[in-house]
Design a protein around this motif. Sequence first.
Motif, PDB file in Angstrom:
ATOM      1  N   THR A   1       3.529   2.928  -4.678  1.00  0.00           N
ATOM      2  CA  THR A   1       3.400   1.484  -4.807  1.00  0.00           C
ATOM      3  C   THR A   1       4.773   0.871  -5.062  1.00  0.00           C
ATOM      4  O   THR A   1       5.665   1.499  -5.636  1.00  0.00           O
ATOM      5  CB  THR A   1       2.468   1.103  -5.961  1.00  0.00           C
ATOM      6  OG1 THR A   1       3.074   1.515  -7.197  1.00  0.00           O
ATOM      7  CG2 THR A   1       1.108   1.743  -5.801  1.00  0.00           C
TER       8      THR A   1
ATOM      9  N   THR B   1       2.399  -3.015   0.454  1.00  0.00           N
ATOM     10  CA  THR B   1       1.119  -3.164  -0.220  1.00  0.00           C
ATOM     11  C   THR B   1       0.314  -4.164   0.572  1.00  0.00           C
ATOM     12  O   THR B   1       0.860  -4.950   1.339  1.00  0.00           O
ATOM     13  CB  THR B   1       1.297  -3.675  -1.662  1.00  0.00           C
ATOM     14  OG1 THR B   1       2.073  -4.886  -1.625  1.00  0.00           O
ATOM     15  CG2 THR B   1       2.016  -2.662  -2.519  1.00  0.00           C
TER      16      THR B   1
ATOM     17  N   LEU C   1       2.447  -7.466  -5.594  1.00  0.00           N
ATOM     18  CA  LEU C   1       1.220  -6.897  -6.158  1.00  0.00           C
ATOM     19  C   LEU C   1       0.008  -7.800  -5.995  1.00  0.00           C
ATOM     20  O   LEU C   1      -1.115  -7.391  -6.296  1.00  0.00           O
ATOM     21  CB  LEU C   1       1.428  -6.587  -7.647  1.00  0.00           C
ATOM     22  CG  LEU C   1       2.560  -5.603  -7.971  1.00  0.00           C
ATOM     23  CD1 LEU C   1       2.645  -5.350  -9.463  1.00  0.00           C
ATOM     24  CD2 LEU C   1       2.371  -4.296  -7.222  1.00  0.00           C
TER      25      LEU C   1
END
Length: 424
Positions: free
Chosen positions: A221, A298, A345
């Motif tokens: 990530t 992401t 995120l």
Amino acid sequence: MGTPDETLVPPASGKDEANVARIARQAIVDEARNVYGYELFDRSTAVNAHTAATDAALLFNALSYAGTEALVGKKTVFINCTHESLTGGHLELIHPDKVVLEVPPLGESATALDIEASLATFNALRQRGFRLAFDQNLLRRAYASWLPMASFIKLDMRRLSPADAEALVKFARSYTHAQIVAEKVETAEQFEHMRSLGIKLFQGFWFAQPQLVEARTIRPTQATIIQLINLVRQQASTDEIEELLKKDPTLSFNLLRFINSSGFGLSCEITSFRHAVMILGLKKLFRWAALLLTTSRTDGSPPAVGQTAVVRGRLMELLTSELLPPEECDNAFVVGVFSLLDVMLGQPMEKALASVALPQPVIDALVHNSGVFAPFLELTRACESGDEESFARAANALQLSNHQVNWAHLQALAWADNLALDVA
């Protein structure tokens, strides 16, 4: 040199395009058709998008994702370069024994001074152990000063008559110590003619069409990579970095695969996270993490976000360097890198920062837009916006001239390019 015919590269298939590295390879063979090496072509990015960044992406994907053992084994790798990429920081991650850098001629507008100016870069690369390959333009009078730099000269059989090829081979042998590669060989007659001239290396469709190698990537990530960058910037202990690696299998997997790749040049296999960190060192670990950041994705976060974040970090660091103590400049870098964490995120900034321990001034700037770093962050954002009023207001608040800010911004962008962060 040059890109192979796209129709000869099988189309890639499968889902989740972002998590597949595609690299085409074409064999370079000796006169007995044994493979000497492979020229690699990036198929993960847009066709013809050959930039300093794509050079870095190609090497990085080949080493970190596709796995060089499956891709090229122990053979030599030939990589097409731009002149900008030859000064890139990504080359510090590569063991030079396995890599030949293919250097194009300069543009038509290049002057004698431009040609001479390139020699310093070539010499520095050769001193580090890299070998350089050039095409037949090297044998033009204008490039005479480059002749001693060549380890390989590639002659394009599609552009040369047999008589021209013979003349160039004779000239190259008289004025260089380079190995000659007959490339784009498409017929038995071309092969036999060049072999009769004593040529030992060949490349072209008559021997092997480009093959596409696909590898599914396993990417950490962005938050974890940024955490690693943060630790490295703080010159954290090996114990602290090792602890992070132990917490994220994808991060540690990528690191061990990279450091054990043939391109890294180690003679023994590294199985310990601690040993990997010690072998790599903080400087190279930072470059590796920065590249990994911008090739990770992401959901909903384009890869350019990671690059922009790192550019912001460097710009913040440069803007504060004249006005704040050195330790505060490090924190300014962190503010810039983390300033897009909410976008990466897909959650509010406060929540995004909850899992990372940061100094209070960094949190104040990112969450509350207050404190010592807030004006610098505002100016950094203004540099991207194109809003001249906001830019002028933010620069005036810090008593920085337009020239100072613009120069710092250019420096930050150049620094990012040298790290080869702009991965499409």
